[in-house]
Design an enzyme around this catalytic site. Structure first.
Site, mmCIF file in Angstrom:
data_model
loop_
_atom_site.group_PDB
_atom_site.id
_atom_site.type_symbol
_atom_site.label_atom_id
_atom_site.label_comp_id
_atom_site.label_asym_id
_atom_site.label_seq_id
_atom_site.Cartn_x
_atom_site.Cartn_y
_atom_site.Cartn_z
ATOM 1 N N HIS A 1 0.787 -1.239 0.000
ATOM 2 C CA HIS A 1 0.000 0.000 0.000
ATOM 3 C C HIS A 1 0.818 1.288 0.000
ATOM 4 C CE1 HIS A 1 -0.226 0.297 4.699
ATOM 5 N NE2 HIS A 1 0.921 -0.174 4.291
ATOM 6 N N HIS A 2 2.156 1.195 -0.079
ATOM 7 C CA HIS A 2 2.950 2.427 -0.196
ATOM 8 C C HIS A 2 3.338 2.718 -1.640
ATOM 9 C CE1 HIS A 2 3.082 2.576 4.091
ATOM 10 N NE2 HIS A 2 3.804 1.480 4.198
ATOM 11 N N CYS A 3 2.943 1.849 -2.566
ATOM 12 C CA CYS A 3 3.327 2.050 -3.961
ATOM 13 C C CYS A 3 2.177 2.672 -4.741
ATOM 14 C CB CYS A 3 3.718 0.718 -4.594
ATOM 15 S SG CYS A 3 4.412 0.919 -6.245
ATOM 16 N N ASN B 1 -0.376 5.287 1.788
ATOM 17 C CA ASN B 1 -0.266 6.464 0.920
ATOM 18 C C ASN B 1 -0.217 6.142 -0.574
ATOM 19 O OD1 ASN B 1 2.316 5.329 1.410
ATOM 20 N ND2 ASN B 1 3.329 7.246 0.841
#
Length: 356
Positions: free
Chosen positions: A142-144, A186
């Site tokens: 979920h940070h990509c 993010n």
């Protein structure tokens, strides 16, 4: 017109919608030991589920690697080209020595496992819609976002799974992401910043990575947690906000990012949730989804202690024992009247959850 993809070919109806491949696991000259991540945790989860006789090799859906063409549904060509530089991958995975490896090895030993997990999430998206639920034993990067990786996340599997559904599956036009990893998600937030079809709920430790203030604007329900938050308060908040989110908008699919880095003692999460608390949390989310008959896709995301594999397996077993994921439902498909009646009955029986 969407490109042809192998990821949407139907698996045998006898398979449970649990997606995995031995290729998920990263093992390479001990490099994986340099990151707090347990890079073999996905295989351990499956082994625990086999020991408990919930799954066997021919009962799980074999994940396939996402191709460049699949990845380009979300990612820019420029970003995918950047991954051809070992130092870029070293930065994203937070394993510095990767910078010194020839890129063909980095592609094979580090990125291929992540591409296979990404393919698994995309496959699980369609399975969830077809069968009511699906679990990818990996994924949750979920940070990509489309043009930037980070925090061990090289591909935007959550964004990809949702965009694939929007483009290819009739009747899927709204999605809710419930992100309960200890870190702010993010990546998908940046990807869906101005997309009104996607509702994001995110509960995270407000003081840790990534602290992406810009991305926070995409969160419709923001649950910012303090250091050392414990079970009672945490479960109360999850329950209130999951119910609130699903009452505000009934989506066609829920993507549930079920990170186990909220576990007490996690070196990166900074929260203090017990193993039982994690099992209960997953139950809260699945009950909310199943009682409203919304398909749910779960990905496993972060979790940086050796004991998280056991907890993920225990949670899946608990969901199974409670009938929140079951073979009947899975193999009959949601259009079956007997199954529909069963879902209605179980929804009536879902008493208001006690958080004791």
């Amino acid at each position: 017109r969407p490109h042809r993809t192998q990821l949407y070919e139907d698996p045998p109806p006898t398979c449970l919608p649990i997606v995995y491949s031995p290729d998920y696991n990263i093992t390479f000259v001990g490099l994986e030991k340099l990151h707090p991540f347990d890079a073999g945790k996905w295989g351990k989860v499956i082994n625990f589920l086999k020991e408990e006789k919930l799954v066997a090799d021919d009962l799980i859906v074999q994940a396939r690697e996402a191709t460049d063409e699949d990845l380009l549904v979300v990612h820019t060509r420029r970003y995918l080209n950047k991954l051809k530089w070992s130092f870029v991958v070293a930065t994203i995975t937070e394993i510095p020595p990767v910078a010194f490896l020839p890129n063909f090895l980095v592609q094979r030993k580090v990125l291929r496992p992540l591409r296979t997990q990404t393919g698994g999430t995309i496959m699980a998206g369609k399975l969830a819609v077809d069968r009511g639920w699906a679990i990818n034993v990996g994924g949750g990067f979920h940070h990509c976002s489309s043009d930037k990786g980070g925090g061990f996340c090289a591909y935007a599997d959550i964004t990809l799974a949702i965009k694939f559904l929007f483009e290819r599956v009739q009747g899927v036009s709204k999605a809710t992401i419930i992100d309960l990893d200890a870190h702010q998600g993010n990546g998908h937030e940046r990807d869906f910043m101005d997309d009104h079809r996607v509702y994001i709920m995110d509960a995270y430790n407000r003081y840790i990575y990534p602290g992406d203030g810009d991305a926070k604007r995409a969160i419709k329900r923001k649950v910012e947690l303090e250091w050392g938050t414990e079970d009672t308060e945490y479960l109360q908040k999850v329950h209130t906000h999951v119910e609130g989110a699903l009452n505000e908008l009934k989506p066609d699919i829920i993507v549930y990012n079920a990170g186990t880095d909220i576990l007490d003692g996690d070196p990166l999460g900074g929260l203090a949730i017990s193993p039982q608390g994690i099992v209960k949390r997953d139950e809260v989310v699945f009950k909310a989804a199943r009682s409203r008959r919304i398909p749910i896709l779960m990905v496993t995301s972060g979790g940086y202690q050796r004991r998280t594999a056991r907890i993920i397996a225990d949670s899946i077993l608990n969901l199974h024992n409670l009938g929140l994921i079951d073979k009947e439902l899975a193999t009959s498909g949601a259009g079956n009247p007997k199954v529909e009646q069963m879902i209605r009955d179980s929804a009536k029986g879902l008493t208001k959850l006690s958080l004791k």
